[in-house]
Design a protein around this motif. Structure first.
Motif, mmCIF file in Angstrom:
data_model
loop_
_atom_site.group_PDB
_atom_site.id
_atom_site.type_symbol
_atom_site.label_atom_id
_atom_site.label_comp_id
_atom_site.label_asym_id
_atom_site.label_seq_id
_atom_site.Cartn_x
_atom_site.Cartn_y
_atom_site.Cartn_z
ATOM 1 N N ARG A 74 -1.181 5.341 5.425
ATOM 2 C CA ARG A 74 -0.147 4.337 4.378
ATOM 3 C C ARG A 74 -0.265 2.837 5.550
ATOM 4 O O ARG A 74 0.119 2.206 4.880
ATOM 5 C CB ARG A 74 1.454 5.240 4.770
ATOM 6 N N VAL A 75 -0.074 3.090 6.442
ATOM 7 C CA VAL A 75 -0.758 1.561 6.667
ATOM 8 C C VAL A 75 -2.062 0.982 7.160
ATOM 9 O O VAL A 75 -2.284 -0.120 6.725
ATOM 10 C CB VAL A 75 -0.592 1.857 8.802
ATOM 11 N N ARG A 76 -2.802 2.127 6.650
ATOM 12 C CA ARG A 76 -3.995 1.131 6.323
ATOM 13 C C ARG A 76 -4.450 0.182 5.083
ATOM 14 O O ARG A 76 -4.792 -0.098 4.253
ATOM 15 C CB ARG A 76 -5.346 2.500 6.320
ATOM 16 N N ARG A 77 -3.580 1.252 3.906
ATOM 17 C CA ARG A 77 -3.511 1.021 2.458
ATOM 18 C C ARG A 77 -2.901 -0.199 2.358
ATOM 19 O O ARG A 77 -3.364 -1.779 1.971
ATOM 20 C CB ARG A 77 -2.534 1.856 1.630
ATOM 21 N N GLY A 78 -1.178 -0.088 3.828
ATOM 22 C CA GLY A 78 -0.937 -1.306 3.070
ATOM 23 C C GLY A 78 -1.368 -3.062 3.977
ATOM 24 O O GLY A 78 -1.231 -4.052 3.530
ATOM 25 N N THR A 79 -2.013 -1.976 5.136
ATOM 26 C CA THR A 79 -2.966 -4.028 5.887
ATOM 27 C C THR A 79 -3.589 -4.039 4.522
ATOM 28 O O THR A 79 -3.632 -5.004 5.092
ATOM 29 C CB THR A 79 -2.584 -3.128 7.046
ATOM 30 N N MET A 131 5.439 -14.361 6.708
ATOM 31 C CA MET A 131 5.883 -14.892 6.339
ATOM 32 C C MET A 131 6.571 -14.147 4.858
ATOM 33 O O MET A 131 7.808 -14.214 4.235
ATOM 34 C CB MET A 131 5.940 -16.760 5.735
ATOM 35 N N LEU A 132 5.597 -13.443 4.139
ATOM 36 C CA LEU A 132 5.576 -12.922 3.529
ATOM 37 C C LEU A 132 7.055 -11.748 3.335
ATOM 38 O O LEU A 132 7.130 -11.701 1.866
ATOM 39 C CB LEU A 132 3.869 -11.933 3.071
ATOM 40 N N LEU A 133 6.952 -11.758 4.613
ATOM 41 C CA LEU A 133 8.127 -10.315 5.104
ATOM 42 C C LEU A 133 8.609 -11.123 4.676
ATOM 43 O O LEU A 133 10.049 -10.836 3.637
ATOM 44 C CB LEU A 133 7.125 -9.836 5.747
ATOM 45 N N ALA A 134 9.022 -11.939 6.042
ATOM 46 C CA ALA A 134 10.276 -12.832 5.816
ATOM 47 C C ALA A 134 10.868 -13.929 5.118
ATOM 48 O O ALA A 134 11.985 -14.344 4.997
ATOM 49 C CB ALA A 134 10.247 -13.035 7.817
ATOM 50 N N GLY A 135 10.241 -14.130 4.632
ATOM 51 C CA GLY A 135 10.200 -15.158 3.547
ATOM 52 C C GLY A 135 10.386 -14.999 1.956
ATOM 53 O O GLY A 135 11.446 -15.441 1.406
ATOM 54 N N HIS A 136 10.591 -13.563 1.769
ATOM 55 C CA HIS A 136 10.989 -12.922 0.957
ATOM 56 C C HIS A 136 12.176 -11.541 0.559
ATOM 57 O O HIS A 136 13.098 -11.621 -0.316
ATOM 58 C CB HIS A 136 9.573 -12.764 -0.395
ATOM 59 N N GLU A 137 11.626 -10.314 1.670
ATOM 60 C CA GLU A 137 12.337 -9.999 1.698
ATOM 61 C C GLU A 137 13.626 -9.088 2.051
ATOM 62 O O GLU A 137 14.640 -8.585 0.940
ATOM 63 C CB GLU A 137 11.101 -8.540 2.704
ATOM 64 N N THR A 138 14.041 -10.319 2.596
ATOM 65 C CA THR A 138 16.044 -10.500 3.679
ATOM 66 C C THR A 138 16.119 -10.552 2.086
ATOM 67 O O THR A 138 17.608 -10.523 1.692
ATOM 68 C CB THR A 138 15.903 -11.232 4.747
ATOM 69 N N ARG A 163 5.826 -1.983 0.633
ATOM 70 C CA ARG A 163 6.429 -0.245 0.856
ATOM 71 C C ARG A 163 5.477 0.432 1.860
ATOM 72 O O ARG A 163 6.118 1.135 2.406
ATOM 73 C CB ARG A 163 6.787 0.401 -0.474
ATOM 74 N N GLU A 164 4.286 0.365 2.022
ATOM 75 C CA GLU A 164 3.390 1.060 3.047
ATOM 76 C C GLU A 164 3.811 0.292 4.111
ATOM 77 O O GLU A 164 3.878 1.482 5.062
ATOM 78 C CB GLU A 164 2.633 0.614 3.020
ATOM 79 N N VAL A 165 3.653 -0.325 4.738
ATOM 80 C CA VAL A 165 4.198 -0.873 6.142
ATOM 81 C C VAL A 165 5.256 -1.091 6.498
ATOM 82 O O VAL A 165 5.455 0.090 7.966
ATOM 83 C CB VAL A 165 3.889 -2.096 6.252
ATOM 84 N N LEU A 166 6.037 -0.675 5.412
ATOM 85 C CA LEU A 166 7.493 -0.659 6.615
ATOM 86 C C LEU A 166 8.383 0.997 6.205
ATOM 87 O O LEU A 166 8.783 1.308 7.046
ATOM 88 C CB LEU A 166 8.648 -1.003 5.160
ATOM 89 N N SER A 167 7.207 1.534 5.244
ATOM 90 C CA SER A 167 7.389 3.229 5.587
ATOM 91 C C SER A 167 7.373 3.709 6.948
ATOM 92 O O SER A 167 7.845 4.447 7.384
ATOM 93 C CB SER A 167 6.580 3.850 4.738
ATOM 94 N N VAL A 168 6.570 3.041 7.709
ATOM 95 C CA VAL A 168 6.338 3.574 8.943
ATOM 96 C C VAL A 168 7.663 3.245 10.149
ATOM 97 O O VAL A 168 7.012 3.984 11.277
ATOM 98 C CB VAL A 168 4.996 3.315 9.451
#
Length: 439
Positions: A196-201, A245-252, A170-175
């Motif tokens: 936000r980016v630092r927290r997420g990454t 894969m964490l993003l594409a493998g579950h988010e969509t 959510r932090e990463v996508l927010s930017v």
């Protein structure tokens, strides 16, 4: 033959171009461009020239015939600062090598092996639902699909890490909004985006480091995607692929399932027909199997219609690396070409009554409908590597839910869309579960 300068388009403001209009309502802006100005529309985001292509033939040409003359669009190029050099953002030989490397993890035989885990996770998750108590279906599908990704792709249990990964993504996508701007690299270094980016990454880095360390210690099955990566590449590149894969493998898939649940809850007559098919296959409270996929055509059609109306991948960008031509438009180097699933999936030329929820569209062939009037997984050599995985998980999870529960809409809880890197529900998808056997 036309040049980009010859194309119609919305009026642009000095310096910023159409950036403010686009930022205000991305989906409405693209839809209006296509409906008012035609199948090839020029606009600007700051100094950057963009062309929106809204005919399936032009999209096919962009994603297939011209795919070697274009690169990923600026948004994904800039997203490397967050996602690294994974399959979603890599180019050229790196992308071809990685795709070949990862292909085995998404083969039909491997996906068939994953199916039982998909059903078990969905059944366990939905067993905790309380009859009559409203819940956020999107939060539930995120938890379900992330758990499946952990067990199948990484050979580990992420059950206790769902909240951490969900918050980090959510932090990463927010930017995303900043990634659209020409000064994105500078803006990402400024607070609060930098925080936000630092927290997420940082959270994602800690998780992937733990997964890699566990595998180095010999924990895990040894034949999953993570094991393949560690045998074939360095740890940093493995990290980038895991995050992707964490993003594409579950988010969509999570988003698609949540949207399907929303559509069924707000169309109870359709839901009853789909549930009737499911109950005929596995009975009330039963569990479908991979062998049942062919016996669930209406369930699959429902997921397809959800992908049409609310495509998680709502627009794709490509940037011309050499002078090229798409249709009758000459495209100079550097021009960004957009193909929007949101726009084409709702085009009345290919979809009668496009705003109507009608899974029956996908039950009978439509020979006059062009191939790229529906492209939720993209096309060409960069077509989503996990398409078979997503269809299997989506259909079996939806069937598992409907075998046990009827989904009821929550009055006053409207669906609000948030088109970031993926199309997400901004405030969740709220439903009330009712036991199926009580209906």
């Amino acid at each position: 033959m036309r040049t980009v300068k010859d194309l119609p388009g919305p009026a642009a403001a000095p310096l910023v171009g159409n950036a403010l209009q686009f930022r205000r309502d991305r989906l409405a802006f693209l839809t209006t461009c296509a409906r008012e100005h035609g199948d090839a529309v020029a606009f600007r985001i700051g100094p950057a020239a963009l062309v929106l292509l809204s005919h399936p033939d032009a999209v096919r040409e962009l994603l297939t015939a011209r795919q070697h003359e274009v690169s990923k669009g600026p948004v994904l190029q800039r997203a490397r600062a967050v996602l690294g050099d994974g399959l979603l953002t890599s180019e050229g030989e790196t992308h071809r090598h990685d795709r070949r490397l990862l292909q085995a993890a998404f083969s039909r035989q491997r996906v068939t092996r994953y199916a039982q885990e998909m059903v078990d996770v969905a059944a366990d998750r939905t067993a905790s639902w309380v009859p009559g108590r409203a819940l956020d279906l999107h939060a539930e599908t995120v938890r379900t699909t992330l758990t499946v990704a952990g067990r199948t792709l990484f050979g580990t249990r992420l059950d206790d890490d769902v909240a951490l990964v969900s918050a980090a993504l959510r932090e990463v996508l927010s930017v995303y909004g900043l990634l659209m701007l020409p000064a994105a690299r500078v803006l990402l270094r400024l607070p609060p985006a930098r925080r936000r980016v630092r927290r997420g990454t940082a959270a994602l880095d800690a998780l992937t480091a733990r997964l890699i360390a566990e595998r180095a210690e010999g924990r895990g099955t040894g034949d999953d995607l993570l094991s393949v990566l560690l045998e074939s590449t360095d740890r940093r590149h493995a990290r980038d692929q895991v995050v992707t894969m964490l993003l594409a493998g579950h988010e969509t898939t999570a988003n698609a399932l949540a949207f399907a649940g929303h559509l069924l809850a707000t169309h109870p007559a359709v839901q009853d027909r789909v549930a009737g098919e499911v109950l005929g296959v596995c009975g009330a409270g039963g569990r479908p199997s991979v062998e049942d996929l062919g016996r669930l055509p209406l369930t699959r059609a429902t997921l397809a219609e959800a992908l049409r109306l609310y495509p998680p991948s709502w627009a794709m960008g490509r940037q011309a690396q050499v002078p090229t031509q798409v249709g009758d438009v000459e495209v100079p180097t550097g021009t960004v070409l957009l193909a929007s699933q949101w726009v084409l999936h709702r085009d009345p030329r290919w979809w009668p009554e496009p705003g109507t929820f009608d899974p029956g569209r996908f039950l009978t062939p439509a020979p006059d409908r062009p191939r790229f009037a529906f492209f939720p997984f993209g096309g060409g050599t960069r077509q989503c590597i996990g398409e078979a995985f997503a269809w299997t998980e989506g259909v079996l999870t939806l069937a598992t839910i409907l075998a046990r529960w009827r989904l009821l809409a929550v009055p006053g809880r409207e669906l609000t869309l948030d088109p970031l890197l993926t199309l997400r529900p901004r405030d969740g998808v709220w439903i009330v579960p009712a036991p199926r056997e009580a209906v």
